[in-house]
Structure formats: C-alpha cells, structure tokens
Design a protein around this motif. Structure first.
Motif, PDB file in Angstrom:
ATOM      1  N   GLU A   1     -41.947  50.393 -71.149  1.00  0.00           N
ATOM      2  CA  GLU A   1     -42.207  49.100 -71.785  1.00  0.00           C
ATOM      3  C   GLU A   1     -42.204  49.259 -73.384  1.00  0.00           C
ATOM      4  OE1 GLU A   1     -45.596  46.659 -69.928  1.00  0.00           O
ATOM      5  OE2 GLU A   1     -46.175  48.780 -69.648  1.00  0.00           O
TER       6      GLU A   1
ATOM      7  N   SER B   1     -56.163  56.333 -75.151  1.00  0.00           N
ATOM      8  CA  SER B   1     -56.181  56.674 -73.679  1.00  0.00           C
ATOM      9  C   SER B   1     -55.527  58.105 -73.454  1.00  0.00           C
ATOM     10  CB  SER B   1     -55.199  55.483 -73.051  1.00  0.00           C
ATOM     11  OG  SER B   1     -53.997  55.675 -73.090  1.00  0.00           O
ATOM     12  N   SER B   2     -56.062  58.502 -72.128  1.00  0.00           N
ATOM     13  CA  SER B   2     -55.410  59.673 -71.762  1.00  0.00           C
ATOM     14  C   SER B   2     -53.698  59.824 -71.606  1.00  0.00           C
ATOM     15  CB  SER B   2     -55.931  60.207 -70.296  1.00  0.00           C
ATOM     16  OG  SER B   2     -57.296  60.352 -70.475  1.00  0.00           O
ATOM     17  N   TYR B   3     -53.620  58.698 -71.293  1.00  0.00           N
ATOM     18  CA  TYR B   3     -52.023  58.518 -71.105  1.00  0.00           C
ATOM     19  C   TYR B   3     -51.583  58.765 -72.625  1.00  0.00           C
ATOM     20  CZ  TYR B   3     -47.758  55.670 -70.114  1.00  0.00           C
ATOM     21  OH  TYR B   3     -46.530  55.095 -69.921  1.00  0.00           O
TER      22      TYR B   3
ATOM     23  N   LEU C   1     -48.737  52.266 -77.584  1.00  0.00           N
ATOM     24  CA  LEU C   1     -50.152  52.775 -77.001  1.00  0.00           C
ATOM     25  C   LEU C   1     -51.034  52.718 -78.178  1.00  0.00           C
ATOM     26  CD1 LEU C   1     -50.142  53.034 -74.015  1.00  0.00           C
ATOM     27  CD2 LEU C   1     -47.962  53.691 -74.801  1.00  0.00           C
TER      28      LEU C   1
ATOM     29  N   ALA D   1     -47.225  51.350 -63.947  1.00  0.00           N
ATOM     30  CA  ALA D   1     -48.082  52.415 -63.929  1.00  0.00           C
ATOM     31  C   ALA D   1     -47.842  53.607 -62.931  1.00  0.00           C
ATOM     32  CB  ALA D   1     -49.597  52.159 -63.788  1.00  0.00           C
TER      33      ALA D   1
ATOM     34  N   LYS E   1     -56.894  66.916 -73.925  1.00  0.00           N
ATOM     35  CA  LYS E   1     -57.722  65.855 -73.157  1.00  0.00           C
ATOM     36  C   LYS E   1     -59.070  66.242 -73.222  1.00  0.00           C
ATOM     37  CE  LYS E   1     -57.125  63.782 -69.564  1.00  0.00           C
ATOM     38  NZ  LYS E   1     -56.416  63.429 -67.663  1.00  0.00           N
TER      39      LYS E   1
ATOM     40  N   ASN F   1     -44.453  55.399 -64.474  1.00  0.00           N
ATOM     41  CA  ASN F   1     -44.777  56.316 -65.581  1.00  0.00           C
ATOM     42  C   ASN F   1     -45.680  57.524 -65.099  1.00  0.00           C
ATOM     43  OD1 ASN F   1     -47.741  55.317 -66.091  1.00  0.00           O
ATOM     44  ND2 ASN F   1     -46.960  53.684 -67.293  1.00  0.00           N
ATOM     45  N   THR F   2     -46.594  57.276 -63.933  1.00  0.00           N
ATOM     46  CA  THR F   2     -47.061  58.434 -63.597  1.00  0.00           C
ATOM     47  C   THR F   2     -45.902  59.325 -62.927  1.00  0.00           C
ATOM     48  OG1 THR F   2     -49.107  57.005 -62.894  1.00  0.00           O
ATOM     49  CG2 THR F   2     -48.577  59.013 -61.551  1.00  0.00           C
TER      50      THR F   2
ATOM     51  N   TYR G   1     -51.977  56.357 -58.716  1.00  0.00           N
ATOM     52  CA  TYR G   1     -51.389  56.499 -60.030  1.00  0.00           C
ATOM     53  C   TYR G   1     -52.505  57.111 -60.976  1.00  0.00           C
ATOM     54  CZ  TYR G   1     -53.665  52.388 -61.776  1.00  0.00           C
ATOM     55  OH  TYR G   1     -54.804  51.403 -62.144  1.00  0.00           O
ATOM     56  N   GLY G   2     -51.751  57.169 -62.352  1.00  0.00           N
ATOM     57  CA  GLY G   2     -52.965  58.000 -63.270  1.00  0.00           C
ATOM     58  C   GLY G   2     -53.264  59.226 -63.006  1.00  0.00           C
ATOM     59  N   SER G   3     -54.336  59.812 -63.550  1.00  0.00           N
ATOM     60  CA  SER G   3     -54.491  61.342 -63.443  1.00  0.00           C
ATOM     61  C   SER G   3     -54.682  62.010 -62.240  1.00  0.00           C
ATOM     62  CB  SER G   3     -55.702  61.618 -64.468  1.00  0.00           C
ATOM     63  OG  SER G   3     -56.866  60.989 -63.923  1.00  0.00           O
TER      64      SER G   3
ATOM     65  N   LYS H   1     -62.246  64.024 -74.764  1.00  0.00           N
ATOM     66  CA  LYS H   1     -63.407  63.718 -74.173  1.00  0.00           C
ATOM     67  C   LYS H   1     -64.838  64.202 -74.914  1.00  0.00           C
ATOM     68  CE  LYS H   1     -61.023  63.021 -69.887  1.00  0.00           C
ATOM     69  NZ  LYS H   1     -60.854  61.430 -69.716  1.00  0.00           N
TER      70      LYS H   1
ATOM     71  N   ARG I   1     -51.831  50.673 -80.037  1.00  0.00           N
ATOM     72  CA  ARG I   1     -52.177  49.108 -80.557  1.00  0.00           C
ATOM     73  C   ARG I   1     -53.761  49.044 -80.306  1.00  0.00           C
ATOM     74  NH1 ARG I   1     -51.435  49.605 -75.406  1.00  0.00           N
ATOM     75  NH2 ARG I   1     -52.446  48.470 -73.845  1.00  0.00           N
TER      76      ARG I   1
ATOM     77  N   ASP J   1     -57.210  56.325 -59.119  1.00  0.00           N
ATOM     78  CA  ASP J   1     -56.676  54.955 -59.418  1.00  0.00           C
ATOM     79  C   ASP J   1     -55.546  54.637 -58.416  1.00  0.00           C
ATOM     80  OD1 ASP J   1     -57.963  54.763 -62.258  1.00  0.00           O
ATOM     81  OD2 ASP J   1     -56.550  56.221 -62.708  1.00  0.00           O
TER      82      ASP J   1
ATOM     83  N   HIS K   1     -44.448  47.941 -76.192  1.00  0.00           N
ATOM     84  CA  HIS K   1     -45.682  48.457 -76.189  1.00  0.00           C
ATOM     85  C   HIS K   1     -46.047  49.537 -76.754  1.00  0.00           C
ATOM     86  CE1 HIS K   1     -48.763  47.741 -72.493  1.00  0.00           C
ATOM     87  NE2 HIS K   1     -49.289  48.592 -73.580  1.00  0.00           N
TER      88      HIS K   1
HETATM   89  P1  GTP Z   1     -58.291  60.191 -67.059  1.00  0.00           P
HETATM   90  O1  GTP Z   1     -58.721  60.304 -68.444  1.00  0.00           O
HETATM   91  O2  GTP Z   1     -58.356  61.709 -66.524  1.00  0.00           O
HETATM   92  O3  GTP Z   1     -58.911  59.231 -66.090  1.00  0.00           O
HETATM   93  O4  GTP Z   1     -56.644  60.014 -67.380  1.00  0.00           O
HETATM   94  P2  GTP Z   1     -55.557  59.034 -66.724  1.00  0.00           P
HETATM   95  O5  GTP Z   1     -54.399  59.476 -66.906  1.00  0.00           O
HETATM   96  O6  GTP Z   1     -56.064  58.159 -65.466  1.00  0.00           O
HETATM   97  O7  GTP Z   1     -56.045  57.569 -67.746  1.00  0.00           O
HETATM   98  P3  GTP Z   1     -55.804  56.307 -68.243  1.00  0.00           P
HETATM   99  O8  GTP Z   1     -57.027  55.479 -67.743  1.00  0.00           O
HETATM  100  O9  GTP Z   1     -55.463  56.435 -69.448  1.00  0.00           O
HETATM  101  O10 GTP Z   1     -54.481  55.842 -67.501  1.00  0.00           O
HETATM  102  C1  GTP Z   1     -54.581  55.665 -66.090  1.00  0.00           C
HETATM  103  C2  GTP Z   1     -52.986  55.388 -65.770  1.00  0.00           C
HETATM  104  O11 GTP Z   1     -52.691  53.734 -66.071  1.00  0.00           O
HETATM  105  C3  GTP Z   1     -51.761  56.008 -66.668  1.00  0.00           C
HETATM  106  O12 GTP Z   1     -51.549  57.362 -66.030  1.00  0.00           O
HETATM  107  C4  GTP Z   1     -50.765  55.234 -66.811  1.00  0.00           C
HETATM  108  O13 GTP Z   1     -50.055  55.305 -65.440  1.00  0.00           O
HETATM  109  C5  GTP Z   1     -51.416  53.905 -66.756  1.00  0.00           C
HETATM  110  N1  GTP Z   1     -51.443  53.255 -68.133  1.00  0.00           N
HETATM  111  C6  GTP Z   1     -52.625  53.349 -68.704  1.00  0.00           C
HETATM  112  N2  GTP Z   1     -52.725  52.652 -69.995  1.00  0.00           N
HETATM  113  C7  GTP Z   1     -51.427  52.224 -69.952  1.00  0.00           C
HETATM  114  C8  GTP Z   1     -50.753  51.221 -70.955  1.00  0.00           C
HETATM  115  O14 GTP Z   1     -51.140  50.863 -72.016  1.00  0.00           O
HETATM  116  N3  GTP Z   1     -49.610  50.952 -70.617  1.00  0.00           N
HETATM  117  C9  GTP Z   1     -49.044  51.333 -69.215  1.00  0.00           C
HETATM  118  N4  GTP Z   1     -47.841  50.689 -68.968  1.00  0.00           N
HETATM  119  N5  GTP Z   1     -49.682  51.733 -68.296  1.00  0.00           N
HETATM  120  C10 GTP Z   1     -50.697  52.526 -68.743  1.00  0.00           C
END
Ligand code: GTP
Ligand code: MG
Length: 335
Positions: A293, A179-181, A298, A137, A162, A140-141, A60-62, A166, A300, A75, A296
């Motif tokens: 969510e 956050s990136s998200y 983001l 997560a 992004k 949402n990914t 998940y994530g980036s 950064k 916050r 991740d 929630h």
């Molecule tokens: P990089 O900066 O390139 O690592 O981007 P990333 O998308 O991996 O960054 P980040 O660390 O912001 O988030 C990783 C993943 O966690 C996101 O893609 C989401 O799926 C999830 N995520 C991050 N923050 C939240 C949050 O506050 N709520 C929820 N539900 N999911 C989150």
C-alpha cells in the motif's frame, strides 16, 4: 548528516556479539508453542468451515512472519472469499459460534480501527485476535517471512530492535510511536542499504509470486531458497549491525526529506510521494513506505511529541553502544 555520525563504532563492538545472540536465542519461541498454535487453528477452522464452507483462516503478524517472540498472542485473518461482506455481521456471528465452545473472553470489537473478535483458549493458554478479509496483512506477512529466510542477521537484528523498542516503551502506536511491523521494515531497509548489501530488493527482481488484493497488485521474487548466501560477501557481525542501525536513525537519516522504501530498495524523497505537508492527522515526521500500500506511511502515527521521544531513544541507544561499559544491560533498561 549530524556531526556525531560515524562510520565505525568506538572500541571493540564485537565483544557484544555473544550477548546479543544470547538475547536473540532467549526470545525465540520454542517448538511446542507452534504446536499449540496449530491446535487452536484447527479448532477455529472446524467452527469456521462449518458455518462458512468457502472461508479460510490465515495466521498473520508476528506469529507467522518469523519475528514473533515467545508467548505472543496470535493474529488470525478470516478470508471470506467475497470482498463485500458486512464485517461487523460476520464478527458478531463468529463471536456467537465461538462462545458456544469452551473459549474464554470472547468479544466482538466491531468499532475498532481494525474490527476483530478477541478470545482466549484455556486449553493452550493462547490469546487471539481474529479479523475479517485483511488480506494485505497476510501478504505482507509472507513478504517479511521470505526476507527473513535470506540472511539470519535480519531476524537477529529485528529481534534486538523489537526487544529494545518494547523495553523502552517506543512500540506503542496509540502513543505515537512505531508498530513492530514498522520496525521490521526499518531493519529490512537498513540491511538492503549495507555495502555489500545483506538483503536484496525482492520487489525489484523477477516476479515469481503475484496476487491482487483489494485492488493492490502484490508481486515479487519469492524463491528465496535460491538466494541462500546472498549476504555472505558482507561479513558484518550482529553487534556491528545493531550499532550501525541506531547510529543511522540517530545521526544519519534525513528526517526532513527522506522516505525509506523496501519496495524500491532505496530512499525516496518526501516530495515525490507528496508527503511534505500534514494532511489530516498524517504528519509524515518519519516516513516508512508500506511495501504494497504505497500511499501508506507507517510513520503516520508519529506526532510532534513522539518524534522527539523516538529520536532521543535512537540517540540514547547509539551513545550507549558507543560509550557504556555494560551496554547490553543499559540498552534494554525499562523506561
Ligand atoms: P508483535 O509486536 O510481536 O505482536 O508484532 P506484530 O508483527 O504482530 O505486530 P503488529 O501488531 O505491528 O502487526 C501485525 C500485522 O499486521 C503485521 O505483521 C502486518 O502484517 C499487519 N500490519 C500492522 N500494521 C499495519 C499497517 O499499518 N498496514 C498494513 N498493511 N499492515 C499492517
Ligand atoms: Mg501481533
């Protein structure tokens, strides 16, 4: 609306297109990184299914949402099937198992906000964080990845934003920035709002995908192949969009009253979300609704100090794109 808000950039912003596309291209991970990720996932999978036959691993994530840069950490979510497991116990066990293989720096961080096992794989050189049952997560990914398939300008814009965040030090949640998200949600919302719109609102369309995780119903239209060409009535270039994005957050967004929502494809009011006052540490100084969510925000993490930093950075970016003779260098200058 601030007096400095504009609907068009001064000068010929399109001269920057090639620059922005070059930056975007240089940040895209090469194919061999994907292969290495698969290799590491296969190794982790072997250990996990050996210990817990019903469990599954998800990226998940980036590394999976299409907004990841080259050389990012990955991740991983360990889905246990049973929602009521003791996460710490699982993570400690997992760390033990992985330590016995030749993985490096294996550590269970069970007291973190999101408890994880961290490790580094010396074979692929990839570092990875593994969490347990963080299925929202994973979903949402998928939503972000699906949006990115509709119009390439989303991926381009989000990469530039992004990279800017950064470089300028405003992608640090522990310092009260975003956050990136959160930045990707801002980009999706922004492209939904263009006229004609460049992205649809997938959660407002016919439901073709539906899952229930942690008592949250997640559903939307995920047959995005059918939406190819959706944004083609809008001919805006990447440089116009980058400028307009910063101009919006610098001078047009109503921070006192508005919430951005990709779920609704629209702005909502803080009043209807009951996000008008500080509750605990949530100050709601910039409001970005999570698509699933919905309670929630983001934003916050943002406090009185960091909202100033953020808004000054948005203004700086807008001004540079407007007036600087060499904006592509200045925009990404290290802070
Ligand atoms: P990089 O900066 O390139 O690592 O981007 P990333 O998308 O991996 O960054 P980040 O660390 O912001 O988030 C990783 C993943 O966690 C996101 O893609 C989401 O799926 C999830 N995520 C991050 N923050 C939240 C949050 O506050 N709520 C929820 N539900 N999911 C989150
Ligand atoms: Mg990440």
């Amino acid at each position: 609306r601030n007096h400095r808000s504009r609907t068009e950039c001064r000068g010929d912003i399109n001269r920057l297109n090639a620059h922005f596309l070059e930056i975007y291209q240089s940040l895209i991970p090469p194919e061999e990184e994907k292969e290495k990720q698969k290799q590491l996932m296969a190794l982790l999978n072997k250990h996990v299914t050996n210990e817990w036959p019903g469990a599954r691993l998800y990226l998940y994530g980036s590394c999976a949402n299409s907004f990841g840069f080259s050389k990012s950490d990955i991740d991983v979510c360990l889905a246990m099937g049973d929602a009521d497991v003791d996460r710490s116990e699982i993570l400690l066990k997992l760390a033990d198992i992985l330590k016995s293989d030749n993985l490096e720096n294996v550590q269970a961080l069970t007291r973190a906000r999101v408890p994880i096992v961290k490790l580094m794989d010396p074979v692929t050189g990839i570092s990875c964080d593994i969490c347990v049952n963080n299925l929202l997560a994973v979903i949402n990914t998928k939503l972000l990845r699906d949006y990115s398939k509709i119009d390439v300008r989303l991926r381009q814009l989000a990469f530039i934003v992004k990279h800017w965040a950064k470089s300028r030090g405003v992608n640090e949640t522990y310092q009260g920035t975003l956050s990136s998200y959160a930045y990707v949600l801002m980009c999706i919302h922004f492209l939904q709002q263009r006229t004609p719109s460049i992205l649809p609102c997938l959660q407002g369309m016919e439901i073709t995908y539906k899952v229930n995780v942690d008592n949250v119903e997640c559903s939307y239209f995920d047959q995005v192949d059918k939406l190819q060409g959706f944004g083609s009535r809008n001919g805006e270039s990447i440089s116009q969009l980058v400028w307009a994005f910063f101009n919006y957050w610098a001078y047009c967004h109503d921070y006192a009253n508005d919430v951005i929502s990709i779920r609704m494809g629209n702005l909502l009011s803080k009043r209807e979300k009951d996000w008008t006052r500080r509750i605990g540490n949530d100050r709601h100084l910039i409001c970005i609704e999570d698509p699933f969510e919905v309670s929630h925000d983001l934003g916050r993490v943002v406090d009185k100090r960091s909202i100033r930093v953020l808004r000054e950075e948005f203004e700086r970016a807008a001004e540079i794109l407007q007036y600087d003779p060499n904006p592509c260098v200045k925009l990404f200058e290290p802070y």
